[in-house]
Design an enzyme around this catalytic site. Sequence first.
Site, PDB file in Angstrom:
ATOM      1  N   PHE A 246      31.023  98.782  26.534  1.00 59.71           N
ATOM      2  CA  PHE A 246      29.593  99.704  26.720  1.00 59.71           C
ATOM      3  C   PHE A 246      30.992  99.791  28.145  1.00 59.71           C
TER       4      PHE A 246
ATOM      5  N   ASP B 293      40.910  93.073  24.855  1.00 59.47           N
ATOM      6  CA  ASP B 293      39.859  93.262  23.752  1.00 59.47           C
ATOM      7  C   ASP B 293      39.968  93.093  22.562  1.00 59.47           C
TER       8      ASP B 293
ATOM      9  N   THR C  90      35.606  94.211  18.353  1.00 55.11           N
ATOM     10  CA  THR C  90      34.512  93.742  17.893  1.00 55.11           C
ATOM     11  C   THR C  90      34.216  94.750  17.703  1.00 55.11           C
TER      12      THR C  90
ATOM     13  N   ALA D 198      31.924  90.079  26.026  1.00 59.27           N
ATOM     14  CA  ALA D 198      30.246  89.060  25.487  1.00 59.27           C
ATOM     15  C   ALA D 198      30.249  89.826  24.637  1.00 59.27           C
TER      16      ALA D 198
ATOM     17  N   SER E 263      26.640  90.850  23.062  1.00 55.14           N
ATOM     18  CA  SER E 263      26.051  90.844  24.256  1.00 55.14           C
ATOM     19  C   SER E 263      24.823  91.110  23.663  1.00 55.14           C
TER      20      SER E 263
ATOM     21  N   THR F 241      32.046  82.866  22.018  1.00 52.76           N
ATOM     22  CA  THR F 241      32.560  83.616  22.362  1.00 52.76           C
ATOM     23  C   THR F 241      32.518  83.494  24.401  1.00 52.76           C
TER      24      THR F 241
ATOM     25  N   THR G  36      24.572  88.797  33.871  1.00 52.85           N
ATOM     26  CA  THR G  36      23.005  89.542  33.064  1.00 52.85           C
ATOM     27  C   THR G  36      22.099  88.462  34.076  1.00 52.85           C
ATOM     28  N   ASP G  37      20.951  90.367  34.366  1.00 53.06           N
ATOM     29  CA  ASP G  37      19.039  88.796  35.109  1.00 53.06           C
ATOM     30  C   ASP G  37      18.419  88.174  34.074  1.00 53.06           C
ATOM     31  N   GLU G  38      19.768  88.315  32.509  1.00 51.01           N
ATOM     32  CA  GLU G  38      18.840  87.388  31.985  1.00 51.01           C
ATOM     33  C   GLU G  38      18.823  85.984  31.989  1.00 51.01           C
TER      34      GLU G  38
ATOM     35  N   TYR H 179      21.243  84.329  23.473  1.00 52.96           N
ATOM     36  CA  TYR H 179      22.339  85.704  23.963  1.00 52.96           C
ATOM     37  C   TYR H 179      22.274  84.582  26.224  1.00 52.96           C
TER      38      TYR H 179
ATOM     39  N   LYS I 294      24.947  83.482  28.253  1.00 51.20           N
ATOM     40  CA  LYS I 294      25.288  83.812  29.917  1.00 51.20           C
ATOM     41  C   LYS I 294      25.624  82.560  31.005  1.00 51.20           C
TER      42      LYS I 294
ATOM     43  N   LYS J 167      21.058  99.048  20.734  1.00 52.69           N
ATOM     44  CA  LYS J 167      20.484  99.152  22.238  1.00 52.69           C
ATOM     45  C   LYS J 167      19.414  99.643  22.555  1.00 52.69           C
TER      46      LYS J 167
ATOM     47  N   ARG K 183      11.658  96.642  31.489  1.00 52.14           N
ATOM     48  CA  ARG K 183      13.336  96.646  32.160  1.00 52.14           C
ATOM     49  C   ARG K 183      13.096  97.135  33.369  1.00 52.14           C
TER      50      ARG K 183
HETATM   51  P1  NAD Z   1      29.306  95.483  24.934  1.00 50.62           P
HETATM   52  O1  NAD Z   1      29.067  94.721  23.949  1.00 50.62           O
HETATM   53  O2  NAD Z   1      29.391  96.950  24.551  1.00 50.62           O
HETATM   54  O3  NAD Z   1      31.210  95.112  24.827  1.00 50.62           O
HETATM   55  C1  NAD Z   1      31.371  93.852  24.642  1.00 50.62           C
HETATM   56  C2  NAD Z   1      33.544  94.050  24.879  1.00 50.62           C
HETATM   57  O4  NAD Z   1      33.590  92.860  24.855  1.00 50.62           O
HETATM   58  C3  NAD Z   1      33.879  94.859  23.307  1.00 50.62           C
HETATM   59  O5  NAD Z   1      34.316  95.312  24.509  1.00 50.62           O
HETATM   60  C4  NAD Z   1      34.105  93.782  22.713  1.00 50.62           C
HETATM   61  O6  NAD Z   1      35.207  94.127  21.214  1.00 50.62           O
HETATM   62  C5  NAD Z   1      34.682  92.754  24.007  1.00 50.62           C
HETATM   63  N1  NAD Z   1      34.463  90.844  22.645  1.00 50.62           N
HETATM   64  C6  NAD Z   1      33.804  90.293  22.249  1.00 50.62           C
HETATM   65  N2  NAD Z   1      34.234  89.174  21.813  1.00 50.62           N
HETATM   66  C7  NAD Z   1      34.839  89.427  22.799  1.00 50.62           C
HETATM   67  C8  NAD Z   1      36.671  88.134  22.877  1.00 50.62           C
HETATM   68  N3  NAD Z   1      35.872  86.399  21.887  1.00 50.62           N
HETATM   69  N4  NAD Z   1      37.255  88.516  23.274  1.00 50.62           N
HETATM   70  C9  NAD Z   1      37.888  89.120  23.551  1.00 50.62           C
HETATM   71  N5  NAD Z   1      36.847  90.803  23.710  1.00 50.62           N
HETATM   72  C10 NAD Z   1      35.852  90.397  23.160  1.00 50.62           C
HETATM   73  O7  NAD Z   1      29.362  94.470  26.092  1.00 50.62           O
HETATM   74  P2  NAD Z   1      28.036  95.894  27.228  1.00 50.62           P
HETATM   75  O8  NAD Z   1      27.449  96.236  27.121  1.00 50.62           O
HETATM   76  O9  NAD Z   1      29.660  95.932  27.950  1.00 50.62           O
HETATM   77  O10 NAD Z   1      27.960  94.013  27.808  1.00 50.62           O
HETATM   78  C11 NAD Z   1      29.701  93.884  29.074  1.00 50.62           C
HETATM   79  C12 NAD Z   1      29.304  92.957  30.319  1.00 50.62           C
HETATM   80  O11 NAD Z   1      28.032  92.676  30.916  1.00 50.62           O
HETATM   81  C13 NAD Z   1      28.795  91.219  29.005  1.00 50.62           C
HETATM   82  O12 NAD Z   1      29.815  90.129  29.927  1.00 50.62           O
HETATM   83  C14 NAD Z   1      27.121  91.440  29.051  1.00 50.62           C
HETATM   84  O13 NAD Z   1      26.580  89.994  29.283  1.00 50.62           O
HETATM   85  C15 NAD Z   1      27.330  91.502  30.640  1.00 50.62           C
HETATM   86  N6  NAD Z   1      25.952  92.898  30.974  1.00 50.62           N
HETATM   87  C16 NAD Z   1      25.377  93.743  30.505  1.00 50.62           C
HETATM   88  C17 NAD Z   1      24.754  94.769  30.197  1.00 50.62           C
HETATM   89  C18 NAD Z   1      24.308  95.469  29.683  1.00 50.62           C
HETATM   90  O14 NAD Z   1      23.233  96.080  30.138  1.00 50.62           O
HETATM   91  N7  NAD Z   1      24.406  96.215  28.511  1.00 50.62           N
HETATM   92  C19 NAD Z   1      23.371  93.891  31.557  1.00 50.62           C
HETATM   93  C20 NAD Z   1      24.278  93.415  32.364  1.00 50.62           C
HETATM   94  C21 NAD Z   1      25.277  92.417  32.168  1.00 50.62           C
HETATM   95  O1  DAU Z   2      18.648  93.149  31.505  1.00 53.63           O
HETATM   96  C1  DAU Z   2      20.244  93.223  31.042  1.00 53.63           C
HETATM   97  C2  DAU Z   2      20.859  93.092  29.278  1.00 53.63           C
HETATM   98  O2  DAU Z   2      20.059  93.919  29.298  1.00 53.63           O
HETATM   99  C3  DAU Z   2      21.880  92.534  29.180  1.00 53.63           C
HETATM  100  O3  DAU Z   2      22.002  91.491  29.221  1.00 53.63           O
HETATM  101  C4  DAU Z   2      21.932  92.755  28.167  1.00 53.63           C
HETATM  102  O4  DAU Z   2      23.494  92.463  27.311  1.00 53.63           O
HETATM  103  C5  DAU Z   2      21.263  94.270  27.299  1.00 53.63           C
HETATM  104  O5  DAU Z   2      21.853  94.731  25.858  1.00 53.63           O
HETATM  105  C6  DAU Z   2      19.733  94.338  27.922  1.00 53.63           C
HETATM  106  O6  DAU Z   2      19.104  93.307  26.474  1.00 53.63           O
HETATM  107  P1  DAU Z   2      17.223  94.062  26.482  1.00 53.63           P
HETATM  108  O7  DAU Z   2      17.113  93.019  25.320  1.00 53.63           O
HETATM  109  O8  DAU Z   2      16.818  94.262  27.732  1.00 53.63           O
HETATM  110  O9  DAU Z   2      18.138  95.140  26.009  1.00 53.63           O
HETATM  111  P2  DAU Z   2      18.054  96.201  24.584  1.00 53.63           P
HETATM  112  O10 DAU Z   2      18.309  97.376  24.866  1.00 53.63           O
HETATM  113  O11 DAU Z   2      17.768  95.140  22.954  1.00 53.63           O
HETATM  114  O12 DAU Z   2      16.824  95.537  24.811  1.00 53.63           O
HETATM  115  C7  DAU Z   2      15.351  96.751  25.517  1.00 53.63           C
HETATM  116  C8  DAU Z   2      14.106  96.502  25.268  1.00 53.63           C
HETATM  117  O13 DAU Z   2      13.617  97.287  24.196  1.00 53.63           O
HETATM  118  C9  DAU Z   2      13.623  95.490  25.487  1.00 53.63           C
HETATM  119  O14 DAU Z   2      12.752  94.483  25.458  1.00 53.63           O
HETATM  120  C10 DAU Z   2      13.635  94.555  23.661  1.00 53.63           C
HETATM  121  C11 DAU Z   2      12.970  96.370  23.302  1.00 53.63           C
HETATM  122  N1  DAU Z   2      13.608  97.096  21.716  1.00 53.63           N
HETATM  123  C12 DAU Z   2      14.225  97.053  21.351  1.00 53.63           C
HETATM  124  C13 DAU Z   2      14.921  97.700  20.447  1.00 53.63           C
HETATM  125  C14 DAU Z   2      16.670  97.023  20.694  1.00 53.63           C
HETATM  126  C15 DAU Z   2      12.910  97.419  21.078  1.00 53.63           C
HETATM  127  O15 DAU Z   2      10.997  97.843  21.797  1.00 53.63           O
HETATM  128  N2  DAU Z   2      13.168  98.095  19.862  1.00 53.63           N
HETATM  129  C16 DAU Z   2      14.657  98.109  19.619  1.00 53.63           C
HETATM  130  O16 DAU Z   2      14.789  98.336  18.268  1.00 53.63           O
END
Ligand code: NAD
Ligand code: DAU
Length: 360
Positions: free
Chosen positions: A15, A37, A40, A87, A89, A104, A141-143, A166, A170, A205, A230
């Site tokens: 993403f 990449d 996955t 990662a 994620s 990973t 991540t902020d988590e 997770y 991280k 998500k 969030r």
């Molecule tokens: P995502 O799950 O959409 O994408 C992860 C990508 O990593 C995929 O393309 C997957 O194929 C690749 N991948 C996984 N395992 C691998 C491996 N062993 N080798 C090579 N490639 C691999 O994740 P995202 O939401 O785009 O997040 C990207 C990064 O940003 C992560 O490090 C995550 O912790 C961080 N992050 C995400 C969020 C969020 O809200 N999504 C917020 C803050 C930080």
């Molecule tokens: O804060 C950054 C993080 O945000 C990233 O590091 C993670 O990769 C990303 O997945 C995200 O984590 P969250 O757990 O906050 O995101 P998610 O979209 O899974 O959930 C957002 C909120 O919604 C959380 O409080 C859980 C809730 N939720 C989520 C799902 C999937 C629901 O209530 N129902 C659901 O089906």
Amino acid sequence: MHKPRNLLITGGAGFIGSHVVQRWVLQHPEVQVVNLDALTYAGNLANLKAVEDASNYTFVRADIRDGEAVAAVLRQHNIDTVIHLAAESHVDRSIDGPMEFLDTNIMGTATLLHACREFWSVDGNGAASGFKGKRFYHVSTDEVYGSLGADGLFVEDTPYDPRSPYSASKAASDHIVRSWHHTYGFPVVLSNCSNNYGAFQFPEKLIPLFIHNIMEECNLPVYGKGVNVRDWLWVEDHAAAIEVICREGQLGETYNIGGENEWRNIDLIRELCRIMDGKLGREKGSSEQLIRFVEDRAGHDMRYAIDASKLSSELGWRPSIKFEEGLERTVDWYLANGDWLEEVTSGAYRDFYERQYGSR
Ligand code: NAD
Ligand code: DAU
């Protein structure tokens, strides 16, 4: 200012990574971009159609845990800069299957660091390089900071208190990256970002899952009472922040990135339902009828909120769009990209989806 010439982006088919890749390839033709990449379930080349034919873009399918494959890519493309996003994620998946996350996110990051240090420590003449002109950017991540109560914000020196497999994985990777800097003088920069939303997010998500479920008239499973908070950030604003930090961030430093945009889940979901009713021409209030309050996520963090003032005051970055506008654009994107949704949810995910959310 750091000027990447040969940039390796890991996780570029995911993403956030796909937005980062698109930004560098399309806006900086002078930079050669290599996307590594493993593809996955979360990585999809359909996210990268806009760049697949660009002359400054190369895709390599490889796993960050495979040290030899990583070393070969570094050598072959003479990589000087890494932006590391690859990662596992998704928090819910980490609860169901933690080991893949530890492997990973921790070992994958360590493997990358090790390969980069080996490749970068000597210059072309075999002399110690002092890592001149090199940079390793770890995206996190902020988590890692844990969970907030009603007040307060995460700052860069908030103590780490990760609470899911997770976030613990991280957090471990962040510590390992910093240890390379302190021990070896390895050139790192890090950022910790809040929840992203926008195009190309896999529909597991919250926001894309609920858009998809509303489209299919499936249930909307709200964990607990829906009162968890969030801080949401437009993914393209995250990609912009990553570029600024990559170029101008101080080595060894960490920058928090956030949207100054806190929402309780239930309020966000109601806003999404309102937008979707309008876009789909459905009766007002009909999407809200799909809401179901379900068992809470195990160990569910209550609130995340970021203080991004270091990034704005030192490097001048700010979020560019308001949440309501970003959410509407996101909905429009998913409605216009049914083929993409179909492609990424086919196969094993479709079976899981139908078991979990019921058919339409
Ligand atoms: P995502 O799950 O959409 O994408 C992860 C990508 O990593 C995929 O393309 C997957 O194929 C690749 N991948 C996984 N395992 C691998 C491996 N062993 N080798 C090579 N490639 C691999 O994740 P995202 O939401 O785009 O997040 C990207 C990064 O940003 C992560 O490090 C995550 O912790 C961080 N992050 C995400 C969020 C969020 O809200 N999504 C917020 C803050 C930080
Ligand atoms: O804060 C950054 C993080 O945000 C990233 O590091 C993670 O990769 C990303 O997945 C995200 O984590 P969250 O757990 O906050 O995101 P998610 O979209 O899974 O959930 C957002 C909120 O919604 C959380 O409080 C859980 C809730 N939720 C989520 C799902 C999937 C629901 O209530 N129902 C659901 O089906």
